[in-house]
Design an enzyme around this catalytic site. Structure first.
Site, PDB file in Angstrom:
ATOM      1  N   ASN A 116       0.873  -1.179   0.000  1.00 30.68           N
ATOM      2  CA  ASN A 116       0.000   0.000   0.000  1.00 30.68           C
ATOM      3  C   ASN A 116       0.905   1.223   0.000  1.00 30.68           C
ATOM      4  O   ASN A 116       1.472   1.582   1.029  1.00 30.68           O
ATOM      5  CB  ASN A 116      -0.896  -0.019   1.257  1.00 30.68           C
ATOM      6  CG  ASN A 116      -1.680   1.270   1.410  1.00 30.68           C
ATOM      7  OD1 ASN A 116      -1.797   2.059   0.474  1.00 30.68           O
ATOM      8  ND2 ASN A 116      -2.228   1.494   2.595  1.00 30.68           N
ATOM      9  N   LYS A 133       0.171   4.250  -0.313  1.00 33.38           N
ATOM     10  CA  LYS A 133      -0.448   5.477   0.235  1.00 33.38           C
ATOM     11  C   LYS A 133      -0.192   6.640  -0.725  1.00 33.38           C
ATOM     12  O   LYS A 133      -0.238   6.446  -1.937  1.00 33.38           O
ATOM     13  CB  LYS A 133       0.064   5.756   1.644  1.00 33.38           C
ATOM     14  CG  LYS A 133      -0.011   4.510   2.535  1.00 33.38           C
ATOM     15  CD  LYS A 133       0.158   4.801   3.981  1.00 33.38           C
ATOM     16  CE  LYS A 133       0.158   3.475   4.737  1.00 33.38           C
ATOM     17  NZ  LYS A 133       0.028   3.624   6.158  1.00 33.38           N
ATOM     18  N   HIS A 155      -9.620   1.334   4.563  1.00 35.46           N
ATOM     19  CA  HIS A 155      -8.355   1.453   5.306  1.00 35.46           C
ATOM     20  C   HIS A 155      -8.585   2.391   6.500  1.00 35.46           C
ATOM     21  O   HIS A 155      -9.346   3.351   6.405  1.00 35.46           O
ATOM     22  CB  HIS A 155      -7.264   2.007   4.381  1.00 35.46           C
ATOM     23  CG  HIS A 155      -5.907   1.942   4.992  1.00 35.46           C
ATOM     24  ND1 HIS A 155      -5.458   2.876   5.894  1.00 35.46           N
ATOM     25  CD2 HIS A 155      -4.902   1.045   4.846  1.00 35.46           C
ATOM     26  CE1 HIS A 155      -4.233   2.548   6.278  1.00 35.46           C
ATOM     27  NE2 HIS A 155      -3.870   1.443   5.657  1.00 35.46           N
ATOM     28  N   GLU A 187      -6.928   4.736   7.651  1.00 33.90           N
ATOM     29  CA  GLU A 187      -6.673   6.160   7.383  1.00 33.90           C
ATOM     30  C   GLU A 187      -7.868   6.797   6.675  1.00 33.90           C
ATOM     31  O   GLU A 187      -8.177   7.968   6.870  1.00 33.90           O
ATOM     32  CB  GLU A 187      -5.381   6.311   6.550  1.00 33.90           C
ATOM     33  CG  GLU A 187      -4.152   6.047   7.415  1.00 33.90           C
ATOM     34  CD  GLU A 187      -2.928   5.570   6.652  1.00 33.90           C
ATOM     35  OE1 GLU A 187      -2.898   5.673   5.412  1.00 33.90           O
ATOM     36  OE2 GLU A 187      -1.992   5.069   7.312  1.00 33.90           O
ATOM     37  N   GLU A 194      -5.850  -5.131  10.347  1.00 32.26           N
ATOM     38  CA  GLU A 194      -4.829  -4.118  10.603  1.00 32.26           C
ATOM     39  C   GLU A 194      -5.125  -3.406  11.922  1.00 32.26           C
ATOM     40  O   GLU A 194      -5.902  -2.439  11.943  1.00 32.26           O
ATOM     41  CB  GLU A 194      -4.812  -3.095   9.469  1.00 32.26           C
ATOM     42  CG  GLU A 194      -4.471  -3.686   8.128  1.00 32.26           C
ATOM     43  CD  GLU A 194      -3.795  -2.652   7.235  1.00 32.26           C
ATOM     44  OE1 GLU A 194      -2.729  -2.975   6.716  1.00 32.26           O
ATOM     45  OE2 GLU A 194      -4.309  -1.533   7.089  1.00 32.26           O
ATOM     46  N   GLY A 228       2.022   2.056  10.724  1.00 36.35           N
ATOM     47  CA  GLY A 228       2.967   3.159  10.591  1.00 36.35           C
ATOM     48  C   GLY A 228       3.625   3.553  11.894  1.00 36.35           C
ATOM     49  O   GLY A 228       4.263   4.606  11.985  1.00 36.35           O
ATOM     50  N   SER A 256       3.054  -2.484  10.272  1.00 36.17           N
ATOM     51  CA  SER A 256       4.507  -2.486  10.461  1.00 36.17           C
ATOM     52  C   SER A 256       5.163  -3.819  10.078  1.00 36.17           C
ATOM     53  O   SER A 256       6.099  -4.280  10.743  1.00 36.17           O
ATOM     54  CB  SER A 256       4.877  -2.079  11.892  1.00 36.17           C
ATOM     55  OG  SER A 256       4.387  -0.773  12.151  1.00 36.17           O
TER      56      SER A 256
HETATM   57  C1  PEP Z   1      -1.001   0.030   5.938  1.00 33.62           C
HETATM   58  O1  PEP Z   1      -1.032   1.214   5.681  1.00 33.62           O
HETATM   59  O2  PEP Z   1      -1.878  -0.719   5.480  1.00 33.62           O
HETATM   60  C2  PEP Z   1       0.087  -0.456   6.776  1.00 33.62           C
HETATM   61  C3  PEP Z   1       0.009  -1.666   7.259  1.00 33.62           C
HETATM   62  O3  PEP Z   1       1.117   0.418   7.020  1.00 33.62           O
HETATM   63  P1  PEP Z   1       2.546   0.072   7.713  1.00 33.62           P
HETATM   64  O4  PEP Z   1       3.014  -1.223   7.112  1.00 33.62           O
HETATM   65  O5  PEP Z   1       3.420   1.223   7.356  1.00 33.62           O
HETATM   66  O6  PEP Z   1       2.287  -0.069   9.160  1.00 33.62           O
END
Ligand code: PEP
Length: 248
Positions: free
Chosen positions: A9, A11, A94, A96, A166, A172, A212
């Site tokens: 992803n 972003k 997601h 976000e 998630e 993040g 992460s």
């Molecule tokens: C995501 O944005 O779906 C995500 C898992 O981000 P990160 O791997 O940076 O934590």
């Protein structure tokens, strides 16, 4: 037998040149993998990426879409437009998007239906906040998100959906759920699918972990019984690290 899926992803990152260069760098490195490889890129990159991934095993995903096919929705992109480019997947709900753009379980459900109608496979994100986890509400929150996201989806279509668990506190932040914590919630998600769709379909649907994931922890996460891959944010921006994750 579920084929694991590793989706990057990106972003709001990368220019066209950077995106095409990334594909050049990874395409030979990931071609022998047994996992499905997907890049979920910003809208501006989808068309050039479609050309760049031709003759590779890399699939394309978007990060959001509207549920209507067309109309007066300034700034939005429809499933028809994504299909026109040849997008295979779309991330839906997601955290976000839920946090900054007011997406709700109801809009997530509308988007899931619209994606399936247009043969775009939804990657549906669910997950709890740190506060909810500390209050012992993880299972209740996640199960509820799943029930609402899938409302009205017939059994014949549900295996087209990929679910991404998630935990919001792990996105993040550099904090990863332990492989056991992730597997436990993913097991509960599969149980919810079983309640809704029965034993056979629940063993077919793919459920990823996201939060992460890095080159250094991908293997232990992916080795868990119920985890069928990863949705990778930050670490998917670096070609060598994404390759390492895909080839865990
Ligand atoms: C995501 O944005 O779906 C995500 C898992 O981000 P990160 O791997 O940076 O934590």
């Amino acid at each position: 037998m579920r084929i694991p899926i590793i989706a990057g992803n990106w972003k709001m990152h990368k220019t066209i040149d950077e995106a095409v260069q990334f594909v050049k760098e990874i395409k030979d490195e990931v071609k022998g993998t047994d996992v499905e490889v997907v890049i979920c890129a910003p809208f501006t990159l989808l068309l050039p990426l479609k050309e760049a991934v031709k003759d590779t095993n890399i699939k394309l995903g978007a990060q959001n879409m509207h549920w209507e096919e067309q109309g007066a929705f300034t700034g939005e992109i429809s499933p028809v437009m994504l299909k026109d480019i040849g997008v295979d997947y779309c991330i839906i709900g997601h955290s976000e998007r839920r946090q900054y753009f007011h997406e709700t379980d109801e809009t997530v459900n509308k988007k899931v239906h619209a994606a399936l109608k247009h043969n775009i496979k939804p990657i549906v994100c669910v997950g709890e906040t740190l506060e909810e986890r500390e209050q012992g509400k993880t299972e209740e929150i996640v199960k509820n998100q799943i029930r609402k996201a899938l409302a009205g989806v017939p059994g014949a279509e549900v295996t087209q959906i990929v679910i991404a668990y998630e935990p919001i506190w792990a996105i993040g932040t550099g904090k990863t759920a332990t492989p056991e914590q992730a597997n436990e919630v993913i097991y509960q998600i599969r149980e919810t699918i079983k309640e809704l769709y029965g034993e056979d379909l629940c063993t077919e649907i793919r459920i990823q972990y996201g939060g992460s994931v890095k080159g250094s922890n991908a293997e232990e996460i992916m080795n868990q019984e119920d985890i069928d891959g990863a949705l990778v944010g930050g670490a998917s921006l670096k070609a060598d690290e994404f390759v390492q994750i895909v080839n865990f």
